[in-house]
Design a protein around this motif. Structure first.
Motif, mmCIF file in Angstrom:
data_model
loop_
_atom_site.group_PDB
_atom_site.id
_atom_site.type_symbol
_atom_site.label_atom_id
_atom_site.label_comp_id
_atom_site.label_asym_id
_atom_site.label_seq_id
_atom_site.Cartn_x
_atom_site.Cartn_y
_atom_site.Cartn_z
ATOM 1 N N SER A 16 0.743 -1.421 -0.124
ATOM 2 C CA SER A 16 0.213 0.020 -0.035
ATOM 3 C C SER A 16 0.772 1.261 -0.105
ATOM 4 C CB SER A 16 -0.893 -0.099 1.146
ATOM 5 O OG SER A 16 -2.036 -0.835 1.005
ATOM 6 N N LEU A 17 1.894 1.299 0.839
ATOM 7 C CA LEU A 17 2.629 2.446 0.967
ATOM 8 C C LEU A 17 3.423 2.489 -0.549
ATOM 9 C CD1 LEU A 17 4.296 2.223 4.475
ATOM 10 C CD2 LEU A 17 2.957 4.065 3.533
ATOM 11 N N ALA A 18 3.915 1.583 -1.334
ATOM 12 C CA ALA A 18 4.418 1.723 -2.505
ATOM 13 C C ALA A 18 3.350 2.543 -3.628
ATOM 14 C CB ALA A 18 4.802 0.224 -3.026
ATOM 15 N N ARG A 19 2.101 1.882 -3.314
ATOM 16 C CA ARG A 19 0.962 2.506 -4.307
ATOM 17 C C ARG A 19 0.774 4.107 -3.850
ATOM 18 N NH1 ARG A 19 -1.861 -2.019 -2.779
ATOM 19 N NH2 ARG A 19 -3.634 -0.828 -2.325
ATOM 20 N N VAL A 20 1.006 4.320 -2.499
ATOM 21 C CA VAL A 20 0.786 5.540 -2.199
ATOM 22 C C VAL A 20 1.858 6.635 -2.818
ATOM 23 C CG1 VAL A 20 0.784 7.363 -0.179
ATOM 24 C CG2 VAL A 20 -0.345 5.022 0.082
ATOM 25 N N ALA A 26 -6.657 5.771 -2.903
ATOM 26 C CA ALA A 26 -7.170 4.544 -2.391
ATOM 27 C C ALA A 26 -6.157 3.542 -1.328
ATOM 28 C CB ALA A 26 -7.765 3.518 -3.372
ATOM 29 N N ALA A 27 -4.822 3.659 -1.994
ATOM 30 C CA ALA A 27 -3.912 2.863 -1.167
ATOM 31 C C ALA A 27 -3.599 4.004 0.472
ATOM 32 C CB ALA A 27 -2.540 2.944 -1.820
ATOM 33 N N LEU A 28 -3.660 5.229 0.139
ATOM 34 C CA LEU A 28 -3.643 5.954 1.434
ATOM 35 C C LEU A 28 -4.665 5.664 2.474
ATOM 36 C CD1 LEU A 28 -1.973 8.121 2.960
ATOM 37 C CD2 LEU A 28 -3.342 9.891 1.647
ATOM 38 N N ARG A 29 -5.889 5.612 1.916
ATOM 39 C CA ARG A 29 -7.127 4.906 2.565
ATOM 40 C C ARG A 29 -6.654 3.693 3.356
ATOM 41 N NH1 ARG A 29 -10.864 7.446 5.679
ATOM 42 N NH2 ARG A 29 -12.434 5.671 6.065
ATOM 43 N N ALA A 30 -6.342 2.752 2.469
ATOM 44 C CA ALA A 30 -5.804 1.350 2.967
ATOM 45 C C ALA A 30 -4.732 1.590 4.346
ATOM 46 C CB ALA A 30 -5.472 0.439 1.869
ATOM 47 N N VAL A 31 -3.933 2.472 4.141
ATOM 48 C CA VAL A 31 -2.784 2.506 5.014
ATOM 49 C C VAL A 31 -3.346 3.351 6.175
ATOM 50 C CG1 VAL A 31 -0.761 3.832 5.838
ATOM 51 C CG2 VAL A 31 -0.754 2.750 3.476
ATOM 52 N N TYR A 32 -4.319 4.177 6.061
ATOM 53 C CA TYR A 32 -5.242 4.939 7.112
ATOM 54 C C TYR A 32 -5.937 3.961 7.989
ATOM 55 C CZ TYR A 32 -8.264 7.952 9.763
ATOM 56 O OH TYR A 32 -8.956 8.595 10.785
ATOM 57 N N LEU A 57 -2.740 13.743 13.704
ATOM 58 C CA LEU A 57 -2.826 12.788 12.861
ATOM 59 C C LEU A 57 -3.201 12.982 11.154
ATOM 60 C CD1 LEU A 57 -2.950 9.476 12.979
ATOM 61 C CD2 LEU A 57 -5.290 9.806 13.204
ATOM 62 N N GLN A 58 -3.864 14.071 11.089
ATOM 63 C CA GLN A 58 -4.093 14.571 9.948
ATOM 64 C C GLN A 58 -2.985 14.771 9.082
ATOM 65 O OE1 GLN A 58 -7.042 17.912 9.499
ATOM 66 N NE2 GLN A 58 -6.808 17.759 7.281
ATOM 67 N N GLN A 59 -1.923 15.673 9.974
ATOM 68 C CA GLN A 59 -0.673 16.140 9.548
ATOM 69 C C GLN A 59 0.242 14.769 9.188
ATOM 70 O OE1 GLN A 59 0.866 18.650 12.073
ATOM 71 N NE2 GLN A 59 -0.548 20.113 12.288
ATOM 72 N N VAL A 60 0.093 14.023 10.098
ATOM 73 C CA VAL A 60 0.914 12.583 9.801
ATOM 74 C C VAL A 60 0.423 12.033 8.502
ATOM 75 C CG1 VAL A 60 1.112 10.352 10.498
ATOM 76 C CG2 VAL A 60 1.081 12.066 11.996
ATOM 77 N N TYR A 61 -0.859 11.878 8.166
ATOM 78 C CA TYR A 61 -1.034 11.188 6.864
ATOM 79 C C TYR A 61 -0.882 12.282 5.615
ATOM 80 C CZ TYR A 61 -2.703 7.321 9.275
ATOM 81 O OH TYR A 61 -2.873 6.070 9.995
ATOM 82 N N LEU A 62 -0.754 13.662 5.751
ATOM 83 C CA LEU A 62 -0.345 14.257 4.752
ATOM 84 C C LEU A 62 1.190 14.154 4.350
ATOM 85 C CD1 LEU A 62 -2.281 17.581 5.669
ATOM 86 C CD2 LEU A 62 -2.540 16.199 3.716
ATOM 87 N N LYS A 63 1.777 14.169 5.555
ATOM 88 C CA LYS A 63 3.116 13.596 5.432
ATOM 89 C C LYS A 63 3.563 12.269 4.814
ATOM 90 C CE LYS A 63 5.163 16.432 9.065
ATOM 91 N NZ LYS A 63 5.657 16.581 10.424
ATOM 92 N N VAL A 64 2.760 11.310 4.878
ATOM 93 C CA VAL A 64 2.914 9.874 4.626
ATOM 94 C C VAL A 64 2.489 10.351 2.951
ATOM 95 C CG1 VAL A 64 1.860 7.760 4.618
ATOM 96 C CG2 VAL A 64 2.280 8.737 6.781
ATOM 97 N N ASP A 66 3.065 12.731 1.195
ATOM 98 C CA ASP A 66 4.367 13.347 0.540
ATOM 99 C C ASP A 66 5.508 12.591 0.620
ATOM 100 O OD1 ASP A 66 2.840 15.725 -0.083
ATOM 101 O OD2 ASP A 66 3.253 16.634 1.712
ATOM 102 N N ARG A 67 5.865 11.633 1.446
ATOM 103 C CA ARG A 67 6.956 11.031 1.610
ATOM 104 C C ARG A 67 6.971 9.430 1.498
ATOM 105 N NH1 ARG A 67 8.624 13.759 7.636
ATOM 106 N NH2 ARG A 67 8.421 15.913 6.793
ATOM 107 N N ALA A 68 5.893 8.876 1.097
ATOM 108 C CA ALA A 68 5.741 7.426 0.769
ATOM 109 C C ALA A 68 6.972 6.676 0.047
ATOM 110 C CB ALA A 68 4.482 6.882 0.289
ATOM 111 N N GLY A 69 7.215 7.591 -0.975
ATOM 112 C CA GLY A 69 8.547 7.273 -1.794
ATOM 113 C C GLY A 69 9.844 7.036 -1.005
ATOM 114 N N ARG A 70 9.844 7.740 -0.010
ATOM 115 C CA ARG A 70 11.117 7.477 0.692
ATOM 116 C C ARG A 70 11.135 6.010 1.737
ATOM 117 N NH1 ARG A 70 11.367 13.470 3.644
ATOM 118 N NH2 ARG A 70 11.052 14.573 1.478
ATOM 119 N N PHE A 71 10.133 5.515 1.795
ATOM 120 C CA PHE A 71 9.796 4.337 2.752
ATOM 121 C C PHE A 71 10.688 3.326 2.198
ATOM 122 C CE2 PHE A 71 7.810 0.123 3.712
ATOM 123 C CZ PHE A 71 8.219 0.183 4.987
#
Length: 188
Positions: A16-20, A26-32, A57-64, A66-71
């Motif tokens: 899911s993070l790779a898709r984010v 939809a992948a972000l929703r699955a991560v959430y 928490l809202q800020q966290v998912y905004l960062k996720v 923006d930054r999912a490609g770094r995971f």
């Protein structure tokens, strides 16, 4: 072969993070859906305020987003990575909105961050890598038995039934595997 729910959940979260990272909402929703409760708890513990924790928490998912490609799943588990983002975001919020600025210096000093320091985290990650490296070096049956017993919390009886072997055989596999792990970790 025993498929663990934790392993499957981790793999779903990694995917899911790779898709984010590719912009999949939809992948972000699955991560959430999979992580919001845990991350909210982290935010609430640090912020100390339910409403603030919701904002953080809202800020966290905004960062996720923006930054999912770094995971990098080779460096950390997805939940560890997400908890670090939540923790750091909540700490930033706390610093920006802290009541400690209005407290006497002695009271502000009493607020202690008991989270591990970077060297401790690095040592823990290195030890974990050594443990998993040694565990992966074991033969298949003892490795599966140890993982299921210690990581999934299965009892020896449940495990013997799942692996369709006598209880004594299973206990022998685990005992020999633990001895091999101790030797491997002692050499490292």
């Amino acid at each position: 072969m025993i498929d663990t729910a934790a392993s499957a959940s981790r793999e779903r979260l990694v995917a899911s993070l790779a898709r984010v990272a590719e912009g999949d909402q939809a992948a972000l929703r699955a991560v959430y859906d999979a992580t919001a409760a845990k991350l909210f708890g982290v935010c609430l513990r640090i912020s100390g305020d339910r409403e603030a924790a919701e904002d953080v928490l809202q800020q966290v998912y905004l960062k996720v987003w923006d930054r999912a490609g770094r995971f990098d799943p080779e460096r950390a588990s997805p939940i560890t990575w997400l908890c670090a983002i939540a923790r750091n975001t909540a700490i930033d919020w706390r610093r920006a909105n802290s009541a400690t600025a209005h407290l006497p210096e002695s009271a502000a000093a009493a607020i202690v961050d008991d989270s591990p320091l970077a060297p401790e985290v690095i040592d823990a990650v290195a030890l974990r890598a050594r443990i998993f490296g040694c565990l992966d070096a074991l033969e298949d049956r003892p490795r599966r038995a140890i993982r299921a017993a210690f990581f999934d919390g299965l009892t020896y009886s449940q495990l013997a039934e799942a692996m369709a072997v006598p209880l004594g055989t299973l206990k022998s596999w685990v005992r020999r595997g633990l001895i091999q792990l101790r030797e491997c970790l002692g050499d490292a």
